[in-house]
Design an enzyme around this catalytic site. Structure first.
Site, PDB file in Angstrom:
ATOM      1  N   SER A  53      -4.285  -1.114  -4.312  1.00 48.77           N
ATOM      2  CA  SER A  53      -3.653  -2.266  -4.961  1.00 48.77           C
ATOM      3  C   SER A  53      -4.630  -2.814  -6.003  1.00 48.77           C
ATOM      4  O   SER A  53      -5.748  -2.307  -6.135  1.00 48.77           O
ATOM      5  CB  SER A  53      -3.351  -3.344  -3.914  1.00 48.77           C
ATOM      6  OG  SER A  53      -4.565  -3.871  -3.400  1.00 48.77           O
ATOM      7  N   ARG A 101      -4.114 -10.475  -6.475  1.00 46.63           N
ATOM      8  CA  ARG A 101      -3.690 -10.929  -5.153  1.00 46.63           C
ATOM      9  C   ARG A 101      -4.373 -12.262  -4.819  1.00 46.63           C
ATOM     10  O   ARG A 101      -4.601 -13.068  -5.717  1.00 46.63           O
ATOM     11  CB  ARG A 101      -3.980  -9.818  -4.137  1.00 46.63           C
ATOM     12  CG  ARG A 101      -3.158  -8.551  -4.465  1.00 46.63           C
ATOM     13  CD  ARG A 101      -3.480  -7.420  -3.528  1.00 46.63           C
ATOM     14  NE  ARG A 101      -3.175  -7.773  -2.155  1.00 46.63           N
ATOM     15  CZ  ARG A 101      -3.584  -7.047  -1.098  1.00 46.63           C
ATOM     16  NH1 ARG A 101      -4.295  -5.936  -1.287  1.00 46.63           N
ATOM     17  NH2 ARG A 101      -3.274  -7.431   0.121  1.00 46.63           N
ATOM     18  N   ASP A 121     -25.983  -2.948  -0.889  1.00 46.60           N
ATOM     19  CA  ASP A 121     -27.398  -2.556  -0.820  1.00 46.60           C
ATOM     20  C   ASP A 121     -27.559  -1.069  -0.513  1.00 46.60           C
ATOM     21  O   ASP A 121     -28.462  -0.418  -1.050  1.00 46.60           O
ATOM     22  CB  ASP A 121     -28.135  -3.380   0.244  1.00 46.60           C
ATOM     23  CG  ASP A 121     -28.429  -4.806  -0.218  1.00 46.60           C
ATOM     24  OD1 ASP A 121     -28.243  -5.093  -1.420  1.00 46.60           O
ATOM     25  OD2 ASP A 121     -28.851  -5.624   0.618  1.00 46.60           O
ATOM     26  N   TYR A 153       0.798  -1.230   0.000  1.00 49.81           N
ATOM     27  CA  TYR A 153       0.000   0.000   0.000  1.00 49.81           C
ATOM     28  C   TYR A 153       0.833   1.283   0.000  1.00 49.81           C
ATOM     29  O   TYR A 153       0.268   2.382  -0.026  1.00 49.81           O
ATOM     30  CB  TYR A 153      -0.935  -0.001   1.222  1.00 49.81           C
ATOM     31  CG  TYR A 153      -1.904  -1.171   1.202  1.00 49.81           C
ATOM     32  CD1 TYR A 153      -2.874  -1.266   0.210  1.00 49.81           C
ATOM     33  CD2 TYR A 153      -1.834  -2.173   2.158  1.00 49.81           C
ATOM     34  CE1 TYR A 153      -3.753  -2.338   0.179  1.00 49.81           C
ATOM     35  CE2 TYR A 153      -2.713  -3.257   2.138  1.00 49.81           C
ATOM     36  CZ  TYR A 153      -3.666  -3.325   1.149  1.00 49.81           C
ATOM     37  OH  TYR A 153      -4.540  -4.382   1.109  1.00 49.81           O
ATOM     38  N   HIS A 160     -15.092  -7.395  -0.440  1.00 46.48           N
ATOM     39  CA  HIS A 160     -15.193  -8.817  -0.780  1.00 46.48           C
ATOM     40  C   HIS A 160     -16.241  -9.558   0.040  1.00 46.48           C
ATOM     41  O   HIS A 160     -16.417 -10.757  -0.131  1.00 46.48           O
ATOM     42  CB  HIS A 160     -13.817  -9.482  -0.578  1.00 46.48           C
ATOM     43  CG  HIS A 160     -12.678  -8.631  -1.060  1.00 46.48           C
ATOM     44  ND1 HIS A 160     -12.551  -8.251  -2.372  1.00 46.48           N
ATOM     45  CD2 HIS A 160     -11.642  -8.025  -0.403  1.00 46.48           C
ATOM     46  CE1 HIS A 160     -11.460  -7.486  -2.502  1.00 46.48           C
ATOM     47  NE2 HIS A 160     -10.910  -7.325  -1.322  1.00 46.48           N
ATOM     48  N   GLU A 212     -15.675   2.812  -7.486  1.00 45.92           N
ATOM     49  CA  GLU A 212     -14.888   1.990  -6.557  1.00 45.92           C
ATOM     50  C   GLU A 212     -13.399   2.206  -6.829  1.00 45.92           C
ATOM     51  O   GLU A 212     -12.986   2.266  -7.987  1.00 45.92           O
ATOM     52  CB  GLU A 212     -15.263   0.523  -6.817  1.00 45.92           C
ATOM     53  CG  GLU A 212     -14.529  -0.496  -5.998  1.00 45.92           C
ATOM     54  CD  GLU A 212     -14.918  -1.935  -6.436  1.00 45.92           C
ATOM     55  OE1 GLU A 212     -15.658  -2.106  -7.432  1.00 45.92           O
ATOM     56  OE2 GLU A 212     -14.456  -2.876  -5.780  1.00 45.92           O
ATOM     57  N   ARG A 225      -9.847 -12.154  -2.810  1.00 46.00           N
ATOM     58  CA  ARG A 225     -10.021 -10.721  -3.130  1.00 46.00           C
ATOM     59  C   ARG A 225     -10.594 -10.508  -4.522  1.00 46.00           C
ATOM     60  O   ARG A 225     -10.785  -9.380  -4.955  1.00 46.00           O
ATOM     61  CB  ARG A 225      -8.685  -9.983  -3.021  1.00 46.00           C
ATOM     62  CG  ARG A 225      -8.133  -9.939  -1.617  1.00 46.00           C
ATOM     63  CD  ARG A 225      -6.883  -9.089  -1.529  1.00 46.00           C
ATOM     64  NE  ARG A 225      -6.096  -9.469  -0.379  1.00 46.00           N
ATOM     65  CZ  ARG A 225      -6.277  -8.996   0.858  1.00 46.00           C
ATOM     66  NH1 ARG A 225      -7.197  -8.082   1.098  1.00 46.00           N
ATOM     67  NH2 ARG A 225      -5.539  -9.418   1.858  1.00 46.00           N
TER      68      ARG A 225
END
Ligand code: DQA
Length: 154
Positions: A101, A106, A86, A22, A79, A97, A110
């Site tokens: 990463s 990965r 909702d 990160y 995830h 979104e 994920r």
């Protein structure tokens, strides 16, 4: 234009947390980056971070009538969380979104994103820059569509 930027669990530990994945910049650095990106585009923004799923749901619900779009990095809830999916569907604001990463490269677990079903676009693997792409994307959506298909109370 008013954009709500939401960050999920453990993102408050940026810089400390798995820096090889990160990066070494802190959460405060990320907030400063997002604020500067929004200021350059003439967009008002508010940034929210929580480690709690329900708090994120409450935050999304409170966006209705207050914001024109949502940028969300749901972190691990990406995830797992049908509740966040909702909530995004319920407010029906344009949402994008973001992931620092690329979760697709990965671990297997994920690879699923519930949240992406309620998002117009996903930017992943671009670090901080992904937030800029998301804000620019929302600004473009507003310019092109006038947001007519979304819930906007004001
Ligand atoms: C993340 C990716 C998620 O899989 C992870 O759980 C996070 C951060 C990212 O920004 O790369 O906490 O959303």
């Amino acid at each position: 234009m008013r954009i709500l930027i939401i960050n999920g669990p453990n993102l408050n530990l940026l810089g400390l947390r798995e820096p090889e994945i990160y990066g070494r910049e802190s959460y405060a650095d990320l907030c400063a980056y997002c604020e500067s990106v929004c200021a350059d585009l003439g967009v008002q923004c508010q940034i929210f971070q929580s480690n709690h799923e329900g708090a994120i749901v409450d935050c999304i619900q409170s966006a209705l009538g207050e914001f024109d779009g949502i940028v969300i990095n749901p972190a691990a809830y990406t995830h797992t969380s049908v509740a966040i999916l909702d909530a995004l569907k319920a407010v029906n604001l344009p949402a994008v979104e973001v992931h620092l990463s690329d979760p697709g490269k990965r671990e297997e677990f994920r690879r699923v994103s519930y949240v992406s079903r309620a998002c117009e676009e996903t930017f992943k693997g671009y670090g901080f820059e992904g937030y800029k792409m998301a804000v620019e994307f929302l600004a473009l959506v507003e310019e092109v569509t006038g947001m007519q298909k979304y819930n906007r109370l004001t």
